[in-house]
Design a protein around this motif. Structure first.
Motif, PDB file in Angstrom:
ATOM      1  N   ALA A  29       0.589  -1.171   0.483  1.00 55.75           N
ATOM      2  CA  ALA A  29       0.116  -0.293   0.431  1.00 55.75           C
ATOM      3  C   ALA A  29       0.853   1.259   0.092  1.00 55.75           C
ATOM      4  N   SER A  30       2.218   1.396   0.359  1.00 55.43           N
ATOM      5  CA  SER A  30       2.683   2.549   0.863  1.00 55.43           C
ATOM      6  C   SER A  30       3.678   2.736  -0.299  1.00 55.43           C
ATOM      7  N   SER A  31       3.955   1.353  -0.988  1.00 61.30           N
ATOM      8  CA  SER A  31       4.545   1.656  -2.728  1.00 61.30           C
ATOM      9  C   SER A  31       3.512   2.102  -3.707  1.00 61.30           C
ATOM     10  N   LEU A  32       2.616   1.772  -3.444  1.00 63.88           N
ATOM     11  CA  LEU A  32       0.987   2.342  -4.194  1.00 63.88           C
ATOM     12  C   LEU A  32       1.043   3.772  -4.076  1.00 63.88           C
ATOM     13  N   LEU A  33       0.808   4.550  -2.699  1.00 63.76           N
ATOM     14  CA  LEU A  33       1.066   5.793  -2.393  1.00 63.76           C
ATOM     15  C   LEU A  33       2.460   6.303  -3.194  1.00 63.76           C
ATOM     16  N   ARG A  34       3.483   6.375  -3.109  1.00 58.68           N
ATOM     17  CA  ARG A  34       4.723   6.523  -3.653  1.00 58.68           C
ATOM     18  C   ARG A  34       5.169   7.244  -4.850  1.00 58.68           C
ATOM     19  N   ALA A  35       3.621   5.799  -5.211  1.00 60.03           N
ATOM     20  CA  ALA A  35       3.921   5.518  -7.264  1.00 60.03           C
ATOM     21  C   ALA A  35       2.435   6.864  -7.501  1.00 60.03           C
ATOM     22  N   GLY A  36       1.862   7.552  -6.274  1.00 62.78           N
ATOM     23  CA  GLY A  36       1.488   8.569  -7.217  1.00 62.78           C
ATOM     24  C   GLY A  36      -0.167   8.698  -6.629  1.00 62.78           C
ATOM     25  N   GLU A  37      -0.190   8.724  -5.245  1.00 62.99           N
ATOM     26  CA  GLU A  37      -2.261   8.578  -5.230  1.00 62.99           C
ATOM     27  C   GLU A  37      -1.877   7.089  -5.743  1.00 62.99           C
ATOM     28  N   PHE A 209       8.493   4.963 -17.876  1.00 62.76           N
ATOM     29  CA  PHE A 209       8.520   3.831 -16.395  1.00 62.76           C
ATOM     30  C   PHE A 209       7.489   4.709 -15.014  1.00 62.76           C
ATOM     31  N   LEU A 210       6.186   5.069 -15.710  1.00 62.14           N
ATOM     32  CA  LEU A 210       4.971   5.630 -14.825  1.00 62.14           C
ATOM     33  C   LEU A 210       4.510   3.918 -14.845  1.00 62.14           C
ATOM     34  N   PRO A 211       3.348   3.867 -14.084  1.00 67.32           N
ATOM     35  CA  PRO A 211       2.530   3.207 -13.528  1.00 67.32           C
ATOM     36  C   PRO A 211       2.192   2.522 -14.913  1.00 67.32           C
ATOM     37  N   SER A 212       2.231   1.028 -15.766  1.00 64.37           N
ATOM     38  CA  SER A 212       1.943   0.877 -16.351  1.00 64.37           C
ATOM     39  C   SER A 212       0.041   1.050 -17.027  1.00 64.37           C
ATOM     40  N   GLN A 213      -1.049   1.350 -15.836  1.00 63.73           N
ATOM     41  CA  GLN A 213      -2.222   1.988 -16.513  1.00 63.73           C
ATOM     42  C   GLN A 213      -2.182   3.384 -16.981  1.00 63.73           C
ATOM     43  N   HIS A 214      -1.321   4.040 -16.657  1.00 71.20           N
ATOM     44  CA  HIS A 214      -1.502   5.321 -17.845  1.00 71.20           C
ATOM     45  C   HIS A 214      -0.392   5.352 -19.640  1.00 71.20           C
ATOM     46  N   GLN A 215       0.082   4.282 -19.201  1.00 68.14           N
ATOM     47  CA  GLN A 215      -0.222   3.933 -21.332  1.00 68.14           C
ATOM     48  C   GLN A 215      -1.238   4.167 -21.624  1.00 68.14           C
ATOM     49  N   GLY A 216      -0.909   4.586 -23.047  1.00 68.19           N
ATOM     50  CA  GLY A 216      -1.846   4.661 -23.754  1.00 68.19           C
ATOM     51  C   GLY A 216      -3.083   3.433 -24.727  1.00 68.19           C
ATOM     52  N   THR A 452       5.907  15.738 -10.905  1.00 72.25           N
ATOM     53  CA  THR A 452       7.340  14.294 -11.470  1.00 72.25           C
ATOM     54  C   THR A 452       6.898  12.836 -10.634  1.00 72.25           C
ATOM     55  N   TYR A 453       7.742  11.906 -11.237  1.00 67.69           N
ATOM     56  CA  TYR A 453       7.877  11.111 -10.652  1.00 67.69           C
ATOM     57  C   TYR A 453       9.482  10.268 -10.760  1.00 67.69           C
ATOM     58  N   ARG A 454       9.199   9.742  -8.500  1.00 67.78           N
ATOM     59  CA  ARG A 454      10.020   9.824  -9.243  1.00 67.78           C
ATOM     60  C   ARG A 454      11.276   8.225  -9.119  1.00 67.78           C
ATOM     61  N   PHE A 455      11.980   8.401 -10.173  1.00 65.54           N
ATOM     62  CA  PHE A 455      12.598   6.391 -10.487  1.00 65.54           C
ATOM     63  C   PHE A 455      14.104   6.460 -11.094  1.00 65.54           C
ATOM     64  N   GLN A 456      14.644   5.281 -10.211  1.00 63.71           N
ATOM     65  CA  GLN A 456      16.236   5.181 -10.483  1.00 63.71           C
ATOM     66  C   GLN A 456      17.038   6.184  -9.553  1.00 63.71           C
ATOM     67  N   GLY A 457      16.426   6.580  -8.285  1.00 66.55           N
ATOM     68  CA  GLY A 457      17.333   7.890  -7.331  1.00 66.55           C
ATOM     69  C   GLY A 457      17.005   9.124  -7.965  1.00 66.55           C
ATOM     70  N   ARG A 458      15.563   9.864  -8.639  1.00 65.77           N
ATOM     71  CA  ARG A 458      15.482  10.782  -9.203  1.00 65.77           C
ATOM     72  C   ARG A 458      14.124  11.222  -9.210  1.00 65.77           C
ATOM     73  N   ARG A 459      13.798  12.538  -9.099  1.00 64.93           N
ATOM     74  CA  ARG A 459      12.909  13.099  -9.836  1.00 64.93           C
ATOM     75  C   ARG A 459      13.034  13.110 -11.326  1.00 64.93           C
ATOM     76  N   TYR A 460      12.075  13.125 -11.665  1.00 64.00           N
ATOM     77  CA  TYR A 460      11.767  13.204 -13.264  1.00 64.00           C
ATOM     78  C   TYR A 460      10.284  13.754 -13.838  1.00 64.00           C
TER      79      TYR A 460
END
Length: 475
Positions: A29-37, A209-216, A452-460
């Motif tokens: 659950a905490s991982s999901l929240l960190r991934a963006g609500e 690198f966003l959750p794949s739910q957001h792909q077109g 932004t989205y945190r990926f591989q140690g930085r925010r993109y």
């Protein structure tokens, strides 16, 4: 064979999580929240009052020639056939297709231009008569520029803000930031038309690198707009529902054990696919459209796979709350046979593009929809091939080119930016790809620096470390 040291590490990790009262389920659950609500939207509260709720992006793959469509240069009439001066080139690199040419003769446009609407925007009269009718609704940006000179990196740059593949697409960022307005349809839909021209890849509307739910989700022409949506022969709807229920139980067990946010995405996508079994066929059924619709968009709107059909579908999808709709139309790569190719491409797109804006306006949707039209770069002022032959063309030109936008928050009937007398360099008010993305997000109510989205140690972010909102074209 299992590695004993790895197994000991895993056991210690499980004991630590259990003794700490966290548990794998809580970790998930905490991982999901960190991934963006969770898998919803990352922007809990919009950064500013939005002007639009949705975007329709009409991407013209191949590079439409600005000299022949949007940026008339009377100076070219007097220098037609002469060499482009070195003072204009300024040492800029050329593509391998023309770098070896022995001469670079100026090619004026063979088409006529006219001022349209009360605003007097100058457009190609021969090829864009329908766009001319909505001139007072659009803003033409004549000072776009990009960093890429070849198609694939240039298209990738426009879609993701980066020339190399692997980053999230602009539609995926919009989905990640805002979520969907309709639980029965994806937040992001992509459609393609015209089989000729540059190859298009799924990564262009991918989630990176966003959750794949957001792909077109790609809507295709034919009986099934979305692949594998229909039940296989012999499988009833009730059986599919029971199958999904069992899969849901297994996936939740897997999620509890592994804590991988992508499992949550998989669960959500299974359910979305089930709901789309009803919503998508209804969307693709054009029998409810009156004859006036097809007079507006043209007869091609009856034919799945055409740009006109996709434009009509874009309106229908937007009506149903789809956040981001993107149309990719190929065939604008006019290295040769420019006159005929350009007539064909404009014949396929002009009426439907203008119809989309008109249709949205008539339905009260344009005021909260942003429409964007443009390609990955422009074309050169100099000729590629034999200037006296009908087969002449123009090479790639990233230094300056034109696009247009319309809809909520846009100051219609305006032009922004200008180029030099040759249409080769920007004279004032440059607009970059990052600026376009920043402006799109701004109209959606999002500060591009804060999404932004945190990926591989930085925010993109979509705009990397660049981008400014082009306030001058905003109402």
């Amino acid at each position: 064979m299992n590695n004993p040291s790895i197994e000991r590490h895993r056991n210690l990790r499980r004991q630590f999580l259990a003794s700490g009262g966290l548990g794998l389920g809580s970790l998930a659950a905490s991982s999901l929240l960190r991934a963006g609500e969770g898998q919803g939207n990352a922007v809990a509260t919009l950064h500013r009052q939005p002007k639009v709720k949705r975007v329709i992006y009409l991407f013209q793959s191949g590079g439409p020639p600005q000299h022949d469509l949007f940026d008339y240069k009377p100076h070219l009439e007097s220098v037609h056939g002469q060499e482009v001066p070195e003072s204009v080139f300024r040492g800029q690199r050329l593509t391998g297709m023309t770098a070896g040419q022995s001469s670079f003769p100026v090619a004026k446009s063979i088409f006529s231009f006219e001022r349209f609407g009360q605003s007097g925007i100058e457009l190609n009269r021969d090829l864009l008569p329908h766009l001319g009718k909505i001139a007072d609704d659009i803003a033409v940006v004549r000072s776009m520029h990009t960093e890429a000179i070849n198609h694939d990196p240039a298209i990738t740059f426009f879609q993701t803000g980066f020339q190399l593949s692997g980053r999230p697409s602009v539609g995926a960022w919009a989905s990640y930031g805002l979520g969907s307005e309709n639980e029965n349809l994806p937040a992001y839909v992509a459609m393609t038309s015209n089989k000729s021209g540059q190859a298009l890849y799924d990564r262009l509307w991918g989630a990176g690198f966003l959750p794949s739910q957001h792909q077109g989700v790609r809507f295709r022409s034919g009986k099934d707009p979305v692949l594998f949506l229909s039940n296989p022969e012999g499988i009833s709807q009730s059986l599919r529902r029971r199958t999904l229920d069992h899969l849901d139980e297994l996936n939740h067990l897997h999620l509890e054990r592994e804590g991988d946010p992508e499992i949550q995405t998989r669960i959500a996508q299974y359910e979305m696919a089930f709901r789309m079994q009803t919503s998508v066929p209804e969307l693709a059924d054009l029998s409810t459209e009156p004859e006036s619709t097809f007079r507006l968009y043209g007869e091609d709107a009856r034919k799945p796979g055409t740009f006109a059909y996709n434009a009509l579908m874009a309106r229908r999808l937007s009506e149903q709350g789809v956040r981001f709709v993107q149309l990719f139309h190929r065939g604008w790569d006019t290295h040769g046979n420019l006159p005929n190719q350009l007539k064909a491409r404009c014949g396929e797109t002009d009426q439907a593009s203008a119809a989309l804006v008109t249709d949205l306006k008539q339905r009260g949707l344009l005021e909260d929809t942003l429409v964007v039209w443009g390609g990955e770069f422009g074309r050169t002022v100099y000729c590629q091939g034999n200037l006296t032959a009908k087969s002449y063309g123009r090479d790639h030109h990233p230094r300056c080119f034109s696009m247009w936008v319309a809809g909520g928050g846009i100051r219609g009937g305006t032009t922004y930016g200008s180029t030099d007398d040759y249409g080769y360099n920007i004279a004032e008010n440059p607009v970059s790809v990052h600026d376009l993305h920043a402006t799109m997000l701004h109209l959606l109510g999002i500060d591009h620096e804060r999404l932004t989205y945190r990926f591989q140690g930085r925010r993109y972010r979509l705009t990397d470390v660049h981008g400014r909102v082009v306030n001058e074209i905003l109402a």
